[in-house]
Design a protein around this motif. Structure first.
Motif, PDB file in Angstrom:
ATOM      1  N   ASP A 156     -16.270  33.509  15.849  1.00  0.00           N
ATOM      2  CA  ASP A 156     -17.459  33.296  16.642  1.00  0.00           C
ATOM      3  C   ASP A 156     -18.566  34.147  16.061  1.00  0.00           C
ATOM      4  O   ASP A 156     -18.312  35.167  15.446  1.00  0.00           O
ATOM      5  CB  ASP A 156     -17.195  33.727  18.081  1.00  0.00           C
ATOM      6  CG  ASP A 156     -16.071  32.925  18.673  1.00  0.00           C
ATOM      7  OD1 ASP A 156     -16.125  31.699  18.552  1.00  0.00           O
ATOM      8  OD2 ASP A 156     -15.146  33.530  19.225  1.00  0.00           O
ATOM      9  N   LEU A 159     -23.172  38.626  18.776  1.00  0.00           N
ATOM     10  CA  LEU A 159     -24.498  38.928  19.317  1.00  0.00           C
ATOM     11  C   LEU A 159     -24.562  40.440  19.499  1.00  0.00           C
ATOM     12  O   LEU A 159     -23.771  41.015  20.244  1.00  0.00           O
ATOM     13  CB  LEU A 159     -24.692  38.221  20.660  1.00  0.00           C
ATOM     14  CG  LEU A 159     -25.944  38.590  21.433  1.00  0.00           C
ATOM     15  CD1 LEU A 159     -27.194  38.174  20.693  1.00  0.00           C
ATOM     16  CD2 LEU A 159     -25.928  37.938  22.814  1.00  0.00           C
ATOM     17  N   PHE A 180     -20.642  35.680  20.289  1.00  0.00           N
ATOM     18  CA  PHE A 180     -21.776  34.870  20.682  1.00  0.00           C
ATOM     19  C   PHE A 180     -21.343  33.411  20.761  1.00  0.00           C
ATOM     20  O   PHE A 180     -20.913  32.835  19.766  1.00  0.00           O
ATOM     21  CB  PHE A 180     -22.891  35.043  19.643  1.00  0.00           C
ATOM     22  CG  PHE A 180     -24.092  34.187  19.898  1.00  0.00           C
ATOM     23  CD1 PHE A 180     -24.912  34.440  20.976  1.00  0.00           C
ATOM     24  CD2 PHE A 180     -24.396  33.130  19.070  1.00  0.00           C
ATOM     25  CE1 PHE A 180     -26.031  33.660  21.220  1.00  0.00           C
ATOM     26  CE2 PHE A 180     -25.507  32.340  19.311  1.00  0.00           C
ATOM     27  CZ  PHE A 180     -26.321  32.611  20.382  1.00  0.00           C
ATOM     28  N   LYS A 181     -21.420  32.853  21.963  1.00  0.00           N
ATOM     29  CA  LYS A 181     -20.912  31.495  22.105  1.00  0.00           C
ATOM     30  C   LYS A 181     -21.925  30.574  22.751  1.00  0.00           C
ATOM     31  O   LYS A 181     -21.593  29.768  23.602  1.00  0.00           O
ATOM     32  CB  LYS A 181     -19.627  31.510  22.939  1.00  0.00           C
ATOM     33  CG  LYS A 181     -18.554  32.354  22.326  1.00  0.00           C
ATOM     34  CD  LYS A 181     -17.319  32.335  23.154  1.00  0.00           C
ATOM     35  CE  LYS A 181     -16.383  31.297  22.646  1.00  0.00           C
ATOM     36  NZ  LYS A 181     -15.121  31.267  23.360  1.00  0.00           N
ATOM     37  N   HIS A 182     -23.175  30.716  22.367  1.00  0.00           N
ATOM     38  CA  HIS A 182     -24.192  29.848  22.951  1.00  0.00           C
ATOM     39  C   HIS A 182     -24.000  28.435  22.403  1.00  0.00           C
ATOM     40  O   HIS A 182     -23.907  28.242  21.196  1.00  0.00           O
ATOM     41  CB  HIS A 182     -25.575  30.376  22.592  1.00  0.00           C
ATOM     42  CG  HIS A 182     -26.638  29.918  23.530  1.00  0.00           C
ATOM     43  ND1 HIS A 182     -26.943  28.584  23.677  1.00  0.00           N
ATOM     44  CD2 HIS A 182     -27.455  30.585  24.365  1.00  0.00           C
ATOM     45  CE1 HIS A 182     -27.916  28.482  24.580  1.00  0.00           C
ATOM     46  NE2 HIS A 182     -28.232  29.677  25.007  1.00  0.00           N
ATOM     47  N   SER A 184     -26.004  25.988  22.287  1.00  0.00           N
ATOM     48  CA  SER A 184     -27.209  25.273  21.854  1.00  0.00           C
ATOM     49  C   SER A 184     -27.178  24.967  20.358  1.00  0.00           C
ATOM     50  O   SER A 184     -26.862  25.830  19.544  1.00  0.00           O
ATOM     51  CB  SER A 184     -28.432  26.133  22.185  1.00  0.00           C
ATOM     52  OG  SER A 184     -29.571  25.579  21.602  1.00  0.00           O
ATOM     53  N   THR A 185     -27.476  23.742  20.020  1.00  0.00           N
ATOM     54  CA  THR A 185     -27.569  23.347  18.613  1.00  0.00           C
ATOM     55  C   THR A 185     -28.855  22.548  18.441  1.00  0.00           C
ATOM     56  O   THR A 185     -29.518  22.220  19.424  1.00  0.00           O
ATOM     57  CB  THR A 185     -26.408  22.437  18.189  1.00  0.00           C
ATOM     58  OG1 THR A 185     -26.497  21.247  18.976  1.00  0.00           O
ATOM     59  CG2 THR A 185     -25.069  23.095  18.400  1.00  0.00           C
ATOM     60  N   SER A 235     -35.466  30.650  23.420  1.00  0.00           N
ATOM     61  CA  SER A 235     -34.162  31.296  23.228  1.00  0.00           C
ATOM     62  C   SER A 235     -33.128  30.283  22.751  1.00  0.00           C
ATOM     63  O   SER A 235     -32.277  30.604  21.910  1.00  0.00           O
ATOM     64  CB  SER A 235     -33.699  31.947  24.530  1.00  0.00           C
ATOM     65  OG  SER A 235     -34.703  32.799  25.028  1.00  0.00           O
ATOM     66  N   SER A 236     -33.209  29.073  23.297  1.00  0.00           N
ATOM     67  CA  SER A 236     -32.260  28.036  22.865  1.00  0.00           C
ATOM     68  C   SER A 236     -32.424  27.754  21.378  1.00  0.00           C
ATOM     69  O   SER A 236     -31.449  27.498  20.672  1.00  0.00           O
ATOM     70  CB  SER A 236     -32.473  26.743  23.641  1.00  0.00           C
ATOM     71  OG  SER A 236     -32.543  26.994  25.015  1.00  0.00           O
ATOM     72  N   ALA A 239     -30.639  30.380  19.354  1.00  0.00           N
ATOM     73  CA  ALA A 239     -29.198  30.126  19.356  1.00  0.00           C
ATOM     74  C   ALA A 239     -28.873  28.969  18.420  1.00  0.00           C
ATOM     75  O   ALA A 239     -27.892  29.022  17.663  1.00  0.00           O
ATOM     76  CB  ALA A 239     -28.739  29.809  20.773  1.00  0.00           C
ATOM     77  N   ASN A 243     -26.387  29.081  15.212  1.00  0.00           N
ATOM     78  CA  ASN A 243     -25.245  28.167  15.089  1.00  0.00           C
ATOM     79  C   ASN A 243     -25.364  27.298  13.842  1.00  0.00           C
ATOM     80  O   ASN A 243     -24.362  26.961  13.220  1.00  0.00           O
ATOM     81  CB  ASN A 243     -25.136  27.282  16.336  1.00  0.00           C
ATOM     82  CG  ASN A 243     -24.660  28.080  17.534  1.00  0.00           C
ATOM     83  OD1 ASN A 243     -23.948  29.070  17.385  1.00  0.00           O
ATOM     84  ND2 ASN A 243     -25.055  27.663  18.733  1.00  0.00           N
ATOM     85  N   ASP A 251     -30.193  41.189  18.776  1.00  0.00           N
ATOM     86  CA  ASP A 251     -31.242  41.076  19.783  1.00  0.00           C
ATOM     87  C   ASP A 251     -31.808  42.473  20.018  1.00  0.00           C
ATOM     88  O   ASP A 251     -31.169  43.305  20.658  1.00  0.00           O
ATOM     89  CB  ASP A 251     -30.635  40.498  21.074  1.00  0.00           C
ATOM     90  CG  ASP A 251     -31.701  40.198  22.101  1.00  0.00           C
ATOM     91  OD1 ASP A 251     -32.897  40.343  21.780  1.00  0.00           O
ATOM     92  OD2 ASP A 251     -31.339  39.830  23.228  1.00  0.00           O
TER      93      ASP A 251
END
Ligand SMILES: Nc1ncnc2c1ncn2[C@@H]1O[C@H](COP(=O)(O)OP(=O)(O)OP(=O)(O)O)[C@@H](O)[C@H]1O
Ligand SMILES: [Mg+2]
Length: 494
Positions: A156, A159, A180-182, A184-185, A235-236, A239, A243, A251
């Protein structure tokens, strides 16, 4: 037995000298040579140590007798590692080598100028002397390369955030990390497809073109400034970038950093292939268009301390002794120190680009300015697809057309649209119906209030327009502000 024999034969003052001599002779006749790779090398973390750890954890089939298993909180993968003082055999180009992991407790009474980690860790590589020249360089290069691949593929992202008040963790690092496992792609990100494509290409170019940066004499780094109203996906987007490239995120909480030198230290301890993020930069430090006396960028360097008129955390009254300066921050992203690693992306976000200092916006500093806009029709379609599984043909043409007409006027953020869709995701028709109603309602309200959209999507209430224009003419930065046109204005490589 040896010990007691030695004790009885040699007086204490000679024992040490004898051991040293013995060791020398032993090494002379030994057919092996040893390489120590310690976790911390002077002040920096040794990237080779981390690489070896990852590399060995992937070659677990190689036949270790005892391995330590770790699974970090929230992490999806289990990591194998060498237990303390255990060893593992590896083969490279038909040459066999042995790795040993050595962990010793640092003695607490040792006096040190700066806090040191409690444990001292390192790997020792044992190679036959005759094989040394044959493999050493290529083997280590291979390990670095493999470790990078493995990390990007299996592990992973991490962050990191700077610890409160600049304290160090048990390993002596100023950054604390969590997996970090957001999710969003760039696929899930609702924004204009052309803009999205441009950013993705820019990122790919950046990651793949080390030689370009070398050829042009530029440090291998890139800066993005994301700006726009709250809830538009800044923020998305960060992320999604992480990714997409497989980079870690640092951060940076500027309000926790006490001084420029601390900022520099934090930078030194970041690894390459990472995104360094400062969110809401206008709130973290006073970077506004300050009074007109300082109209040239140079004068900012002369001014030592900018605290005292902070917009947010670092105000005069905060009294926490913060002395982060704009010049410190600019040095952080731009100066010689910013190159003490490579392949790094700096991302700043703000809700108010007009509050930022032009010194921060000049070209070459933040290479790309990206305006994250209110929901547009193409973004709306992406959200409908992601949240309800609707493709274009699935929705009634009349409804789509009406949505297209009102969506720009409604000025709804993608966050609001997602919220409206999530609420009714079990009943898709109702979700679309209610969304359309909400869009209509907001469009009407905005029209009634006489709101219109200014350049860069900045909201201007009708009465203010005249005043805004006058102010823009007065402003010494009027030209510069104009340059920050449209969505993406500057791409210094162009
Ligand atoms: N462009 C977008 N595409 C997809 N989802 C979005 C987008 N913008 C916002 N969202 C949704 O709204 C939520 C909030 O968005 P996000 O935190 O990225 O906004 P932001 O611009 O960083 O806001 P702020 O300025 O307050 O930090 C996200 O979790 C996401 O689900
Ligand atoms: Mg945000």
């Amino acid at each position: 037995f040896c010990q007691s024999l030695m004790n009885s034969i040699f007086p204490p003052e000679l024992r040490f000298a004898f051991l040293k001599c013995f060791n020398r002779v032993f090494q002379l006749f030994s057919s092996f040579c040893y390489f120590d790779i310690t976790e911390i090398d002077g002040v920096n973390t040794n990237e080779l140590y981390n690489a070896v750890q990852i590399y060995l954890s992937s070659s677990v089939s190689i036949a270790g007798n005892r391995l330590s298993l770790t699974r970090a909180i929230n992490s999806s993968s289990i990591t194998f590692g060498l237990s303390n003082n255990d060893s593992i055999v590896d083969t490279f180009n038909a040459v066999t080598v042995v790795w040993e992991h050595i962990v010793t407790q640092r003695q607490t009474q040792t006096f040190a100028w700066r806090p040191m980690p409690e444990e001292k860790r390192g790997f020792t590589l044992r190679i036959k002397k005759k094989d040394k020249n044959l493999i050493l360089d290529s083997y280590l290069d291979y390990i670095m390369e493999r470790a990078g691949e493995i990390r990007r593929k299996n592990q992973d992202r991490l962050l990191y955030t700077n610890s409160r008040g600049g304290s160090l963790d048990a390993r002596g690092l100023p950054w604390e990390s969590v997996p970090f496992k957001h999710p969003s792609t760039f696929d899930t990100l609702a924004m204009d497809p052309a803009k999205k494509k441009q950013i993705m290409e820019d990122l790919t170019d950046f990651a793949e073109c080390q030689s370009f940066y070398q050829k042009t004499g530029r440090a291998w780094k890139r800066g993005y400034l994301l700006y726009g109203p709250p809830g538009t996906g800044k923020s998305s987007m960060i992320a999604a970038m992480a990714n997409y490239l497989g980079y870690d995120i640092y951060d940076l909480e500027l309000t926790e950093v006490k001084s420029n030198s601390e900022l520099r230290k934090l930078l030194m301890k970041t690894s390459s292939k990472s995104i360094i993020v400062i969110e809401d930069i206008d709130c973290s430090i006073n970077l506004t268009n300050r009074n007109k006396k300082q109209s040239t960028a140079e004068s900012y360097y002369e001014q030592e301390t900018l605290t005292g008129s902070g917009l947010g955390g670092l105000g005069e009254d905060s009294g926490n002794g913060n002395t982060i300066t704009l010049s410190g921050l600019l040095n952080f992203t731009d100066g010689l120190w910013s190159c003490c690693g490579s392949e790094r992306i700096f991302v700043f976000t703000t809700n108010h680009i007009e509050k930022l200092d032009p010194a921060l916006l000049r070209s070459g500093r933040m290479d790309m300015h990206v305006y994250m806009s209110y929901c547009t029709f193409p973004s709306l379609k992406i959200l409908l697809r992601n949240y309800l599984g609707y493709e274009e043909g699935d929705i009634d043409d009349g409804v789509l057309k009406e949505m297209e007409e009102v969506v720009d006027k409604a000025e709804m953020t993608p966050a609001d649209v997602s919220e409206a869709l999530i609420k009714n995701r079990r009943d898709k028709d109702r979700a679309v119906r209610e969304l359309l109603e909400e869009l209509r309602r907001r469009a009407e309200r905005n029209e009634k209030n006489g709101k219109m959209r200014g350049q860069n999507g900045r909201l201007i209430v009708a009465d203010d327009v005249e005043e805004q224009e006058k102010r823009a003419l007065d402003s010494p930065y009027a030209e510069e502000e104009e340059e920050i046109e449209d969505s993406i204005c500057k791409n210094s490589d162009d």
